[in-house]
Design an enzyme around this catalytic site. Sequence first.
Site, PDB file in Angstrom:
ATOM      1  N   GLN B 126       0.823  -1.201   0.000  1.00  6.49           N
ATOM      2  CA  GLN B 126       0.000   0.000   0.000  1.00  6.49           C
ATOM      3  C   GLN B 126       0.863   1.259   0.000  1.00  6.49           C
ATOM      4  O   GLN B 126       1.748   1.394   0.845  1.00  6.49           O
ATOM      5  CB  GLN B 126      -0.872  -0.011   1.262  1.00  6.49           C
ATOM      6  N   TYR B 128       0.122   4.742   0.612  1.00  5.09           N
ATOM      7  CA  TYR B 128      -0.729   5.847   1.063  1.00  5.09           C
ATOM      8  C   TYR B 128       0.106   6.913   1.775  1.00  5.09           C
ATOM      9  O   TYR B 128       0.253   8.019   1.318  1.00  5.09           O
ATOM     10  CB  TYR B 128      -1.807   5.330   2.028  1.00  5.09           C
ATOM     11  N   SER B 129       0.657   6.535   2.950  1.00  5.59           N
ATOM     12  CA  SER B 129       1.343   7.521   3.796  1.00  5.59           C
ATOM     13  C   SER B 129       2.600   8.068   3.130  1.00  5.59           C
ATOM     14  O   SER B 129       3.250   7.398   2.336  1.00  5.59           O
ATOM     15  CB  SER B 129       1.749   6.877   5.125  1.00  5.59           C
ATOM     16  N   GLU B 244     -15.802  -3.552   5.092  1.00  4.14           N
ATOM     17  CA  GLU B 244     -15.220  -4.704   5.775  1.00  4.14           C
ATOM     18  C   GLU B 244     -14.434  -4.289   7.020  1.00  4.14           C
ATOM     19  O   GLU B 244     -13.330  -4.730   7.243  1.00  4.14           O
ATOM     20  CB  GLU B 244     -14.310  -5.450   4.779  1.00  4.14           C
ATOM     21  N   SER B 383      -5.169   6.791  13.181  1.00  4.20           N
ATOM     22  CA  SER B 383      -4.791   6.740  14.597  1.00  4.20           C
ATOM     23  C   SER B 383      -6.050   6.785  15.461  1.00  4.20           C
ATOM     24  O   SER B 383      -7.117   7.197  15.007  1.00  4.20           O
ATOM     25  CB  SER B 383      -3.892   7.923  14.949  1.00  4.20           C
ATOM     26  N   ASN B 384      -5.919   6.369  16.701  1.00  2.62           N
ATOM     27  CA  ASN B 384      -7.108   6.358  17.562  1.00  2.62           C
ATOM     28  C   ASN B 384      -7.665   7.762  17.786  1.00  2.62           C
ATOM     29  O   ASN B 384      -8.849   7.918  18.057  1.00  2.62           O
ATOM     30  CB  ASN B 384      -6.777   5.643  18.879  1.00  2.62           C
TER      31      ASN B 384
END
Lengths: 362, 398
Positions: B126, B128-129, B244, B383-384
């Site tokens: 992936q 993304y970041s 999902e 992140s949370n």
Amino acid sequence: MDFSIGEDRQMLVDSLSRYFADKADWKVREAAIASEAGFDRDVWNGMAELGVLGALFGEDAGGFGGSPFDIGVVFKEAGRALSTGPFLATLMAGKVLEAAGDADTLEGVISGEKILTFANDPAVSADGRPVDATTAAKSGDGWALTGQKGVVDYLGSADLIVVTAEMDGSTASFLVERGASGASTRDYPLIDGGSAGELTLSNTPAKLISDDAGAIDAAIAAGLVATSWEAVGVMEVLRDSTLDYLKTRKQFGIPIGKFQALQHRMATLALEIEQAWSAAINAAAYFDKDTATRDRYCSAAKFSIGQVGRLAAEEAIQMHGGIGMTWELPLSHYAKRMTMLGHVLGDDDLHLSRFIELSKAA
Amino acid sequence: MDLDFSPEDETFREEVRTFLNDKLPPRLANKVRTGQRLSKEDMEEWHAILHERGWLANHWPEEWGGTGWSVMQRFIFELETAIAHAPRVVPFGTSMLAPVLIKYGSEEQCRHYLPRILDGTDWWCQGYSEPGAGSDLASLKTQAVREGDHYIVNGQKTWTTLGQHADWIFCLVRTSNEGKRQEGISFLLIDMKTPGIEVRPIKLLDGDAEVNEVFFTDVKVPVENLVGEENKGWTYAKYLLTYERTNIAGVGASIAMFERLKEVANTTYRNGKPLSEDPLYAARLAKLEIDLENMKTTNLRVLDAAGAGHAPVAESSMLKIRGTEIRQEMNDLMRRAAGRYAQPFIDEALDEGYNGEPVGPEWAAPVAGQYFNNRKLSIFGGSNEVQREIITKAVLEL
């Protein structure tokens, strides 16, 4: 798997919720908690007419429900309305009578005619120690009880008291009538609304209900389910009122709900309340398994609502700021009730210890 | 209300258990259970076993090789595989790229890429970041400039998990600097063998290198590798946030780990008695267990609502927060249980076939590393704190 409460229960919830809105608004509650009885007898009788008390017991006992979910939905609504009255005492004392097959006594209770309470915990004396357990002694054809019980809900209004006492080395349940000889009471109001009292029995005549200590445990377990569901009802109101306040209260020119410091705390609170709700559901769902499983989930629920309840009460007051401290705001009464529910039937520490003990046995 | 699985679901659960009993190699299960490193071959082996049974991409539409399972069946599958200590399926192809292709890609792209994901031909990672775009993903700068039949890609991606094994990378790239930042992002598929790509491992605090930096210098990417429309990539990336995520709490993994934690607490002695009888440790353990039991029911409630058609956005965020907190707490309790034996750092002890004497309790070698490694749980996948933002917007409407 099914998370709906079912059509019949939904109807009960709807009619109870409408009833509270119509007949037991905040003014009625204020008058009730200022009264000596601590609850409104007309509201109570009206509920009995609606069948709310019957929902707590099975058909053999003259009710039409009695399952943990029937009990749960009634208490959750009572929590949402912050209704005072001997709900919990009626449930627990009634469950003891139900287990013993005493439908006759229950009939008057379910109809609202008689007020029933439950005297289980020993009184605590001034030196901080609990008094000796109440004892039962043979007296003629019947029994006589001697001892002191502490913080007995709505004792001043009770026509009938289910008292637990030591008999032949185990705990049995007895029925004591109002004004029985040797019985004296000291009544007082409670900080979260309602009333209770200290009960002193001295050779007081009593009728043996049952020598089955397990029935008392089961009644307390039902009380734990009820308290957990009631707590969720109270928490929901604390959450929703606080959320409303965050949207409307402005400081620094914007609604305080725009401040991230409050947003994240509110998000955490919402998450925790979902967890507490799951715990209450678990307590009801596992109620009819073996007693160890039942008690384990009851303790998990009481622990969870003790922890989350304190958070909900404290956060609600804090996020409201000064106004949250006032008697005038209903929210402060919800916060008091939530906190005090933590003290009913053992706090989170007690139930965490009990959960650990029960897990060892499992 | 009723928390029991339906008879059909119980039958399904038995089917999954039987499959795991027959097909999950004990060697792999043991590596997962004891926290040994999984090699690329290990992950591919399990991938192939699931593919053979037709259960690899169980959440895809049936026409592309999915199973047609209900959300509850998928939950049961995740639960049972985790409890059996099966390796986790590497999600990048099956769970992250494929749903985007199926929803937004062309028929041709689906026909080409999906079978290759299933049979393991392509290992995806992936992109993304970026160094300057973490939680604020929309600030990404990696640029794709259209030149004839190609995009020329320049920039840098980071935290690319298992990128060292990857054949392909799906990337969010900037194709426009006009208008809102979100409206200039495109979703591009890039062959990792293309000239101009360089992968550099990032060594993490536990000494392992599961993540990478990926550098792009004038990388030529055919325009047919664009997914959907140009400048619509943000929509596709966001789609994954609602897809999902009902198993995001990792209940199965937590239950499996809790069982192991209990074993450890019962057999590790401190002050002459098992840790499970130490009142403070027992209290931590019990709080964790109650939280986990509650979360399991919360998760089932979310599944129940999802089955009835409710898209669980905020609920998924709640599950992500609490699920990761629970797992991190478990890692914390494991490392506490090891006492000073959490410290010895014998790298080879985490590899398969290590024959050395264990230092201290035989389970102790990986626990500190796992604790440090799993600090990532509350950081990645949004992140949370970002999850709290989602709850704030979606349910609290603040």
